[in-house]
Write a protein that holds these residues in place. Structure first.
Motif, mmCIF file in Angstrom:
data_model
loop_
_atom_site.group_PDB
_atom_site.id
_atom_site.type_symbol
_atom_site.label_atom_id
_atom_site.label_comp_id
_atom_site.label_asym_id
_atom_site.label_seq_id
_atom_site.Cartn_x
_atom_site.Cartn_y
_atom_site.Cartn_z
ATOM 1 N N LEU A 1 0.778 -1.018 0.053
ATOM 2 C CA LEU A 1 -0.137 -0.029 -0.049
ATOM 3 C C LEU A 1 0.656 1.111 -0.027
ATOM 4 O O LEU A 1 0.428 2.159 -0.648
ATOM 5 C CB LEU A 1 -1.005 0.026 1.118
ATOM 6 N N ASP A 2 1.957 1.441 0.687
ATOM 7 C CA ASP A 2 2.897 2.245 0.815
ATOM 8 C C ASP A 2 3.404 2.561 -0.600
ATOM 9 O O ASP A 2 3.302 3.855 -0.906
ATOM 10 C CB ASP A 2 4.021 2.097 1.660
ATOM 11 N N GLN A 3 3.791 1.436 -1.113
ATOM 12 C CA GLN A 3 4.533 1.720 -2.811
ATOM 13 C C GLN A 3 3.214 2.361 -3.541
ATOM 14 O O GLN A 3 3.673 3.367 -4.357
ATOM 15 C CB GLN A 3 4.944 0.308 -3.096
ATOM 16 N N GLU A 4 2.015 1.993 -3.309
ATOM 17 C CA GLU A 4 1.072 2.437 -4.409
ATOM 18 C C GLU A 4 0.544 3.955 -4.069
ATOM 19 O O GLU A 4 0.650 4.757 -4.896
ATOM 20 C CB GLU A 4 -0.442 1.465 -4.129
ATOM 21 N N ILE A 5 0.563 4.230 -2.829
ATOM 22 C CA ILE A 5 0.478 5.648 -2.244
ATOM 23 C C ILE A 5 1.645 6.556 -2.899
ATOM 24 O O ILE A 5 1.431 7.624 -3.291
ATOM 25 C CB ILE A 5 0.366 5.822 -0.895
ATOM 26 N N ASP A 6 2.947 5.911 -2.710
ATOM 27 C CA ASP A 6 3.990 6.674 -3.200
ATOM 28 C C ASP A 6 3.862 7.251 -4.613
ATOM 29 O O ASP A 6 4.578 8.145 -4.989
ATOM 30 C CB ASP A 6 5.269 5.966 -2.726
ATOM 31 N N ASP A 7 3.272 6.182 -5.213
ATOM 32 C CA ASP A 7 3.259 6.480 -6.906
ATOM 33 C C ASP A 7 2.296 7.975 -7.158
ATOM 34 O O ASP A 7 2.287 8.523 -8.171
ATOM 35 C CB ASP A 7 2.625 5.516 -7.581
ATOM 36 N N TYR A 8 1.438 8.192 -5.952
ATOM 37 C CA TYR A 8 0.537 9.324 -6.300
ATOM 38 C C TYR A 8 0.389 10.209 -5.313
ATOM 39 O O TYR A 8 -0.500 10.350 -4.306
ATOM 40 C CB TYR A 8 -0.910 8.764 -6.573
ATOM 41 N N PRO A 9 1.695 10.923 -4.884
ATOM 42 C CA PRO A 9 1.833 11.891 -3.635
ATOM 43 C C PRO A 9 0.790 13.093 -3.940
ATOM 44 O O PRO A 9 0.343 13.270 -2.628
ATOM 45 C CB PRO A 9 3.315 12.475 -3.831
ATOM 46 N N ASP A 10 0.406 13.556 -4.881
ATOM 47 C CA ASP A 10 -0.572 14.379 -5.022
ATOM 48 C C ASP A 10 -2.105 14.040 -4.295
ATOM 49 O O ASP A 10 -2.696 14.924 -3.809
ATOM 50 C CB ASP A 10 -0.837 14.931 -6.393
ATOM 51 N N LEU A 11 -2.292 12.811 -4.687
ATOM 52 C CA LEU A 11 -3.786 12.254 -4.477
ATOM 53 C C LEU A 11 -3.711 12.326 -2.662
ATOM 54 O O LEU A 11 -4.732 12.426 -2.295
ATOM 55 C CB LEU A 11 -3.879 11.018 -4.977
ATOM 56 N N ILE A 12 -2.413 12.006 -2.124
ATOM 57 C CA ILE A 12 -2.668 11.866 -0.625
ATOM 58 C C ILE A 12 -2.986 13.299 -0.208
ATOM 59 O O ILE A 12 -3.777 13.473 0.877
ATOM 60 C CB ILE A 12 -1.053 11.717 0.006
ATOM 61 N N ALA A 13 -2.505 14.345 -0.696
ATOM 62 C CA ALA A 13 -2.815 15.887 -0.146
ATOM 63 C C ALA A 13 -4.370 15.918 -0.726
ATOM 64 O O ALA A 13 -5.069 16.451 0.481
ATOM 65 C CB ALA A 13 -1.559 16.705 -0.855
ATOM 66 N N LEU A 14 -4.880 15.803 -1.698
ATOM 67 C CA LEU A 14 -6.222 16.013 -1.884
ATOM 68 C C LEU A 14 -7.092 15.319 -1.102
ATOM 69 O O LEU A 14 -7.956 15.843 -0.702
ATOM 70 C CB LEU A 14 -6.354 15.588 -3.542
#
Length: 70
Positions: free
Chosen positions: A40-53
């Motif tokens: 999950l961390d690897q998947e999230i790291d691919d989209y750092p902008d989505l984390i902020a949004l």
């Protein structure tokens, strides 16, 4: 210095096997949880902008739901 005493030697074989299986399953679950967290961390790291949004969206919805009605 105290030594760890293994109490499983005093148990019958069925009980000892059951305890060993329980420890083995706990270890296996911990490994699986760790692997899932890494995936999950690897998947999230691919989209750092989505984390902020997603964070901003959840913060906005929390503020809206916290407002008093009336």
């Amino acid at each position: 210095m105290q030594r760890h005493i293994d109490d499983t030697q005093q148990l019958d074989s069925k009980t000892r096997r059951k305890l060993e299986d329980q420890r083995r399953m706990q270890f296996r679950r911990a490994i699986e949880e760790r692997l899932e967290a890494r995936r999950l961390d690897q998947e999230i790291d691919d989209y750092p902008d989505l984390i902020a949004l997603n964070y901003l969206a959840s913060a906005r919805s929390a503020r809206r739901s916290a407002r008093p009605v009336g």
